[in-house]
Design an enzyme around this catalytic site. Structure first.
Site, PDB file in Angstrom:
ATOM      1  N   GLN A  27       0.756  -1.074   0.054  1.00  0.00           N
ATOM      2  CA  GLN A  27       0.012   0.023  -0.143  1.00  0.00           C
ATOM      3  C   GLN A  27       0.807   1.090   0.088  1.00  0.00           C
ATOM      4  OE1 GLN A  27      -4.055   0.355   2.226  1.00  0.00           O
ATOM      5  NE2 GLN A  27      -2.768  -0.961   3.441  1.00  0.00           N
ATOM      6  N   ASP A  50      14.862 -10.078  -1.726  1.00  0.00           N
ATOM      7  CA  ASP A  50      14.359 -10.588  -0.570  1.00  0.00           C
ATOM      8  C   ASP A  50      15.329 -10.110   0.483  1.00  0.00           C
ATOM      9  OD1 ASP A  50      13.936 -11.824   2.066  1.00  0.00           O
ATOM     10  OD2 ASP A  50      13.948 -13.908   1.184  1.00  0.00           O
ATOM     11  N   TYR A 139       4.339  -9.080  16.646  1.00  0.00           N
ATOM     12  CA  TYR A 139       4.513  -8.210  15.910  1.00  0.00           C
ATOM     13  C   TYR A 139       5.134  -6.693  16.174  1.00  0.00           C
ATOM     14  CZ  TYR A 139       3.243  -4.103  12.605  1.00  0.00           C
ATOM     15  OH  TYR A 139       3.351  -2.994  11.882  1.00  0.00           O
ATOM     16  N   TRP A 164      -2.715   2.345  11.577  1.00  0.00           N
ATOM     17  CA  TRP A 164      -4.051   2.301  10.807  1.00  0.00           C
ATOM     18  C   TRP A 164      -4.077   2.810   9.294  1.00  0.00           C
ATOM     19  CZ3 TRP A 164      -8.803   3.406  14.484  1.00  0.00           C
ATOM     20  CH2 TRP A 164      -8.715   2.755  15.523  1.00  0.00           C
TER      21      TRP A 164
END
Length: 293
Positions: A27, A50, A139, A164
Site C-alpha cells: 500500500q 528478499d 509483531y 491504521w
C-alpha cells in the site's frame, strides 16, 4: 536479485535523488512511487528481491541509492503470534541488512514503524516521539527491534511511526467494513480500541517533505484526530452511502484474536509539526479515499 521497478522523473529536476523503496508493491510502497515523481525511484519487493538475504547488501550497494525508504514488513498482526521466527527475520534481520547497506552507501534510512510499539495503557493523552516504548505483541516487538537496529547501526535515520494505514485499492479497514456491511447487512465493531487513521497518499506526501529536511530522528506521521474502531467504521459507512447499516459497538474482550493490540496507542505529531509537516484530519482524508477509490 533484481529491481522490481525503476521509475525516472517525467520532468527531471536539476539533481534528482535515487530513492530506493522496499516493499514497493505494498500500500505505502505503491503510493510512494506515485508521489516521489521528482526522483528516480528504485523499487524492490518479493519475489524479485528478499531483504532477509544477506546478498541484498551488495545488491543495494551496487545501485547506489541516495536514501532508502523501508516499508517492507511482515504486517499480519494476528498471524505473527504463531510465526515469531519469520516475523523477526523479516522485521528485524531484514532491517539489519538494510542498515548495513546504508553504512556501505552512506545513504540515510527511513524506517516505517508502528503505533503498536506503545502498550496503549494510558488513556489521558497521546504518545510523544521521545517516550519509552513497551510493545506487547510479537509483531510490535519485532518492529521495536527494527527501531533498535536502526538507532544502533546508523546516525542518519528517520523512524516514522504510523497507525491504521489505508490506501486506494488496498486491502484495508474501510474496504473490509464496506464488504462486510454489504455481505451481512449489519456489523459488530470494537469500540474501546483507539488509534489514528493514516491515509497513505497523505503519509507519502509528508515523507516526501521530511526527507528534504535532513532533520533525522523519530517522527509520528498520522492524520489529524483520533477515533475508535467503531467510530472509524461508522464514518466509513456514512461516507460510503451505507449509513443505514446498523453497527453494534462491542468491547475488545468480546472479539477473540491471537494478538494483543494496544487499546489507546494514539500518536502525537510533535517533531514533524515543528518542521511544518502536518496531515489533514482523518475524516477529510477518508473523503479523499472515496473520491479516488
Amino acid at each position: 536479485m533484481k529491481l522490481t521497478s525503476l521509475l525516472v522523473p517525467e520532468n527531471p529536476v536539476p539533481h534528482p535523488r535515487r530513492v530506493l523503496i522496499t516493499g514497493c508493491l505494498g500500500q505505502l510502497g505503491r503510493t510512494l512511487q506515485a508521489t516521489l515523481t521528482d526522483h528516480v525511484r528504485l523499487g524492490i519487493d518479493l519475489p524479485d528481491c528478499d531483504i532477509t538475504d544477506p546478498a541484498v547488501v551488495p545488491f543495494i550497494e551496487a545501485h547506489a541509492p541516495d536514501i532508502i525508504i523501508h516499508t517492507a514488513a511482515y504486517t499480519n498482526v494476528d498471524g505473527a503470534e504463531s510465526n515469531p521466527d519469520l516475523v523477526f527475520r523479516i522485521n528485524m534481520w531484514g532491517t539489519h541488512n538494510l542498515a548495513l547497506a546504508c553504512q556501505r552507501t552512506g545513504a540515510p534510512l527511513l524506517y516505517i514503524s508502528t503505533n503498536e510499539v506503545f502498550d496503549g495503557t494510558r488513556t489521558t493523552s497521546a504518545y510523544y516521539e521521545w517516550e519509552t516504548i513497551n510493545p506487547l505483541s510479537v509483531y510490535a516487538r519485532s518492529k521495536a527491534a527494527g527501531e533498535a537496529v536502526v538507532r544502533t547501526l546508523l546516525q542518519r535515520f528517520y523512524i516514522v511511526r504510523i497507525a491504521w494505514l489505508f490506501a486506494p485499492g488496498g486491502n484495508n479497514f474501510p474496504r473490509k467494513i464496506i464488504e462486510n456491511a454489504d455481505k451481512h447487512g449489519r456489523l459488530r465493531v470494537v469500540s474501546d480500541e483507539f488509534g489514528n487513521p493514516t491515509y497513505a497518499p497523505d503519509l507519502a506526501a509528508a515523507i516526501s517533505q521530511l526527507i528534504t529536511t535532513e532533520h533525522f530522528g523519530i517522527y509520528h506521521l498520522v492524520n489529524g484526530g483520533s477515533c475508535s474502531r467503531y467510530e472509524f467504521a461508522s464514518e466509513v459507512l456514512r461516507q460510503a452511502g451505507r449509513g443505514h447499516v446498523p453497527v453494534t459497538p462491542v468491547a475488545h474482550s468480546e472479539w477473540e484474536r491471537p494478538s494483543t493490540p494496544p487499546l489507546h496507542a494514539l500518536l502525537a505529531n510533535t517533531n514533524a509539526a515543528a518542521l511544518g509537516i502536518t496531515l489533514r484530519p482523518w475524516q477529510e482524508a477518508l473523503a479523499a479515499f472515496f473520491q479516488t477509490s
